[in-house]
Motif scaffolding. Structure first.
Motif, PDB file in Angstrom:
ATOM      1  N   UNK A 188       0.818  -1.209   0.000  1.00  0.00           N
ATOM      2  CA  UNK A 188       0.000   0.000   0.000  1.00  0.00           C
ATOM      3  C   UNK A 188       0.858   1.268   0.000  1.00  0.00           C
ATOM      4  N   UNK A 189       1.932   1.254  -0.763  1.00  0.00           N
ATOM      5  CA  UNK A 189       2.762   2.438  -0.932  1.00  0.00           C
ATOM      6  C   UNK A 189       3.757   2.721   0.178  1.00  0.00           C
ATOM      7  N   UNK A 190       3.836   1.866   1.174  1.00  0.00           N
ATOM      8  CA  UNK A 190       4.771   2.057   2.294  1.00  0.00           C
ATOM      9  C   UNK A 190       5.628   0.809   2.442  1.00  0.00           C
ATOM     10  N   UNK A 191       6.868   1.006   2.900  1.00  0.00           N
ATOM     11  CA  UNK A 191       7.769  -0.133   3.065  1.00  0.00           C
ATOM     12  C   UNK A 191       7.286  -1.050   4.188  1.00  0.00           C
ATOM     13  N   UNK A 192       7.666  -2.305   4.084  1.00  0.00           N
ATOM     14  CA  UNK A 192       7.315  -3.272   5.135  1.00  0.00           C
ATOM     15  C   UNK A 192       7.897  -2.802   6.469  1.00  0.00           C
ATOM     16  N   UNK A 193       9.057  -2.193   6.439  1.00  0.00           N
ATOM     17  CA  UNK A 193       9.666  -1.686   7.680  1.00  0.00           C
ATOM     18  C   UNK A 193       8.789  -0.618   8.315  1.00  0.00           C
ATOM     19  N   UNK A 194       8.232   0.278   7.510  1.00  0.00           N
ATOM     20  CA  UNK A 194       7.345   1.321   8.048  1.00  0.00           C
ATOM     21  C   UNK A 194       6.121   0.666   8.692  1.00  0.00           C
ATOM     22  N   UNK A 195       5.524  -0.297   7.994  1.00  0.00           N
ATOM     23  CA  UNK A 195       4.376  -1.016   8.562  1.00  0.00           C
ATOM     24  C   UNK A 195       4.770  -1.723   9.856  1.00  0.00           C
ATOM     25  N   UNK A 196       5.981  -2.260   9.910  1.00  0.00           N
ATOM     26  CA  UNK A 196       6.462  -2.884  11.141  1.00  0.00           C
ATOM     27  C   UNK A 196       6.535  -1.893  12.286  1.00  0.00           C
TER      28      UNK A 196
END
Length: 135
Positions: A66-74
């Motif tokens: 959804x336009x954001x890195x997996x790290x940001x979601x983490x």
């Protein structure tokens, strides 16, 4: 190899998540009563959540959802988890308030000590918003 924002937080979460499986009994005791079912289920579920979030923080930043890195979601998930499990710390403080010292002191001291975790996750979120991170 350059460390990225969230590496230490990711390692911390993976290790604490593993701890839920190694020594679950003390964690079972602080699961709020309003949660249905066996407290061990919630102990294991929160351990799995911590491991998954930690792995997300340690993942390849090129991965995007959804336009954001997996790290940001983490990082967002870490902050959310810290806020949600704060109820267990409140329960512990209430339950331990009638125990002999130093148990009440320990339980109540844990409450403000959780705020650095909130701040840590928030700082990682902000770092990922400043500029895209590359592996």
């Amino acid at each position: 190899m350059k460390r990225h924002p969230g590496t230490a937080l990711g390692i911390f979460l993976v290790l604490t998540g593993i701890g839920h499986f190694i020594i679950p009994k003390p964690l079972d005791l602080i699961v709020p009563e309003f949660l249905p079912g066996n407290p061990r289920f919630w102990t294991y579920l929160s351990g799995i959540a911590e491991i998954v979030i930690g792995v997300a923080l340690l993942s390849n930043s090129a991965k995007v959802i959804f336009g954001k890195s997996i790290r940001w979601w983490g990082a967002i998930s870490a902050l959310t988890l810290f806020i949600v499990v704060y109820t267990a710390n409140i329960k512990m403080a209430i339950d331990w308030s009638s125990r002999e010292m130093p148990d009440p002191l320990i339980a109540f001291a844990r409450l403000p000590l959780q705020f650095p975790l909130f701040y840590w996750a928030w700082k990682v979120i902000k770092k990922f918003q400043e500029k895209p991170q590359r592996s």
